[in-house]
Scaffold this active site. Structure first.
Site, PDB file in Angstrom:
ATOM      1  CG  LEU A 163      -1.668  -1.258   1.586  1.00 16.91           C
ATOM      2  CD1 LEU A 163      -2.470  -1.053   2.860  1.00 16.91           C
ATOM      3  CD2 LEU A 163      -2.558  -1.697   0.441  1.00 16.91           C
ATOM      4  CE1 TYR A 189      -0.110   8.708  -6.860  1.00 18.14           C
ATOM      5  CE2 TYR A 189      -2.136   8.956  -8.119  1.00 18.14           C
ATOM      6  CZ  TYR A 189      -1.438   8.378  -7.083  1.00 18.14           C
ATOM      7  OH  TYR A 189      -2.063   7.474  -6.264  1.00 18.14           O
ATOM      8  CE  LYS A 198      -0.234   4.342  -7.077  1.00 19.84           C
ATOM      9  NZ  LYS A 198       0.300   3.875  -5.771  1.00 19.84           N
ATOM     10  CG  ASN A 212     -11.030  10.311  -6.105  1.00 17.68           C
ATOM     11  OD1 ASN A 212      -9.873  10.689  -5.995  1.00 17.68           O
ATOM     12  ND2 ASN A 212     -11.782  10.601  -7.157  1.00 17.68           N
ATOM     13  N   PRO A 269     -42.963  12.357  39.887  1.00 11.24           N
ATOM     14  CG  PRO A 269     -41.752  11.478  41.692  1.00 11.24           C
ATOM     15  CD  PRO A 269     -41.686  12.540  40.627  1.00 11.24           C
ATOM     16  N   GLY A 270     -46.314  11.289  40.528  1.00 10.11           N
ATOM     17  CA  GLY A 270     -47.691  11.744  40.688  1.00 10.11           C
ATOM     18  C   GLY A 270     -48.247  12.501  39.496  1.00 10.11           C
TER      19      GLY A 270
END
Length: 368
Positions: free
Chosen positions: A52, A102, A106, A131, A280-281
């Site tokens: 990689l 580039y 490659k 990409n 409560p209640g």
């Protein structure tokens, strides 16, 4: 199984190492700064190579050759020297078809791989990747997705010359799935090249709009289109770029002497979810709906949910508590209420099939 991973500290490398480690493989990590002696050691014992390592944004174009060609040659020479014909997978780029510095570097790396396979009969898998995007990618380096996610999450302006420019994207998890196929000698191939089956096309403008909507969703409490695979993956990627001090965000609590009611999120298709706290209640509700329906789930405390068909005098009761979590459906045409009969605050998660519309509330007061 010993797996050599060059570029193990990069975007793809970190994700791959995590996946391989989880699956019980022994990782031999390597990057461009690791010594030649270590490379010789690793290429002697490795049983598979993920190559990689490479360069895509050097300060000097000459470094393309050094990072993408010379190191590939060094790796293959080390395997030859150790007479190790294990499979080698290399990540190339769709730009290898172009004649920029580039792309040329490659392509030369690909040629080295094919020549090596001819000389040694070692299996080689050459992936010309589009990409890539996903967690742990680097802004201003790996992909425009990473750059946009980083900037938008931090209120930094993004640069976009052409909203209609189309991107070809591949998500990191889809890439890893394919890499695991290759590791098991089942790569997806088209003639001499390998590829990832799942890719996506999106324009720069559409990408930016999606990412801005993710940022906005914290305010309007919306959710992304999670049934859209690309949106789901972009949202996961965006969240991975949140600053560490911005993981949380506040909600508007509607508080009174009875407790509170806080909307969590809302959607156009799946309704909304809210958190109701009753002291409560306290009894809340005493209303019915024509079409709107709800689900109540008490996750803390003890309560009683009461129902009455508006055309009947019969009262139906369901006792609910955090000791046995169960969902209670609220059917249409039944006036209903929920009373906290315990000694602590009662917390109820409420799902409603439609987001609240003040112009059409479909809520009619009537005591149970």
């Amino acid at each position: 199984m010993k797996v050599l991973v060059t570029g193990s500290n990069g975007f793809v490398g970190k994700n791959l190492v995590a996946e391989l480690t989880y699956n019980g493989y022994e990782i031999l990590p390597f990057d461009l700064e690791t010594s030649h002696e270590k490379l010789l050691e690793y290429t002697k014992v490795c049983e598979f190579v993920f190559h990689l390592a490479g360069v895509n944004r050097p300060q000097d174009d000459k470094d393309f050759i050094k990072g993408n060609v010379d190191f590939t040659s060094q790796l293959l020479d080390s395997l030859k020297r150790n007479k190790n014909n294990c499979p080698v997978l290399i990540t190339s780029s769709i730009q290898a078809a172009l004649n920029n510095p580039y792309g040329l570097s490659k392509r030369k790396g690909e040629e080295l791989m094919f020549k090596y396979s001819e000389e040694t009969d070692a299996p080689v898998y050459v992936y010309r990747l589009p990409n890539l995007f996903g967690k742990w990618s680097k802004p201003n380096y790996n992909t425009v997705v990473a750059t946009f996610c980083h900037n938008i999450a931090r209120d930094i302006e993004i640069q976009m010359n052409d909203r209609n420019y189309e991107l070809n994207l591949c998500y990191i998890d889809d890439l890893l799935e394919e890499f695991m196929n290759a590791l098991n000698m089942k790569p997806t191939k088209d003639k001499e090249f390998c590829y990832v089956r799942t890719t996506y096309k999106i324009t720069l403008g559409e990408l930016a709009d999606s990412l801005f909507s993710f940022k906005k969703s914290r305010g309007d409490l919306s959710l992304p289109e999670l049934n859209d695979p690309l949106q789901k993956k972009l949202y996961s990627t965006y969240l991975s770029f949140l600053p560490t001090d911005a993981f949380s965000y506040p909600l508007k609590m509607n508080v009174d002497n009875r407790g509170s009611f806080t909307e969590f999120f809302r959607t156009d298709e799946k309704g909304q979810v809210a958190i109701n706290v009753s002291k409560p209640g306290i009894t809340k509700g005493n209303h019915w709906h024509h079409t709107k329906n709800e689900k109540f789930l008490v996750v803390k405390g003890t309560g009683v949910i009461r129902f009455r068909n508006i055309n009947s005098n019969e009262i139906i009761e369901y006792r609910v508590s955090d000791e046995k979590l169960e969902v209670v459906d609220i059917p249409t045409g039944y006036t209903h209420s929920i009373e906290n009969v315990g000694n602590e605050d009662m917390v109820t998660v409420i799902w409603v099939n439609e987001s609240f519309n003040k112009d059409k509330p479909d809520t009619y007061y009537l005591e149970v």
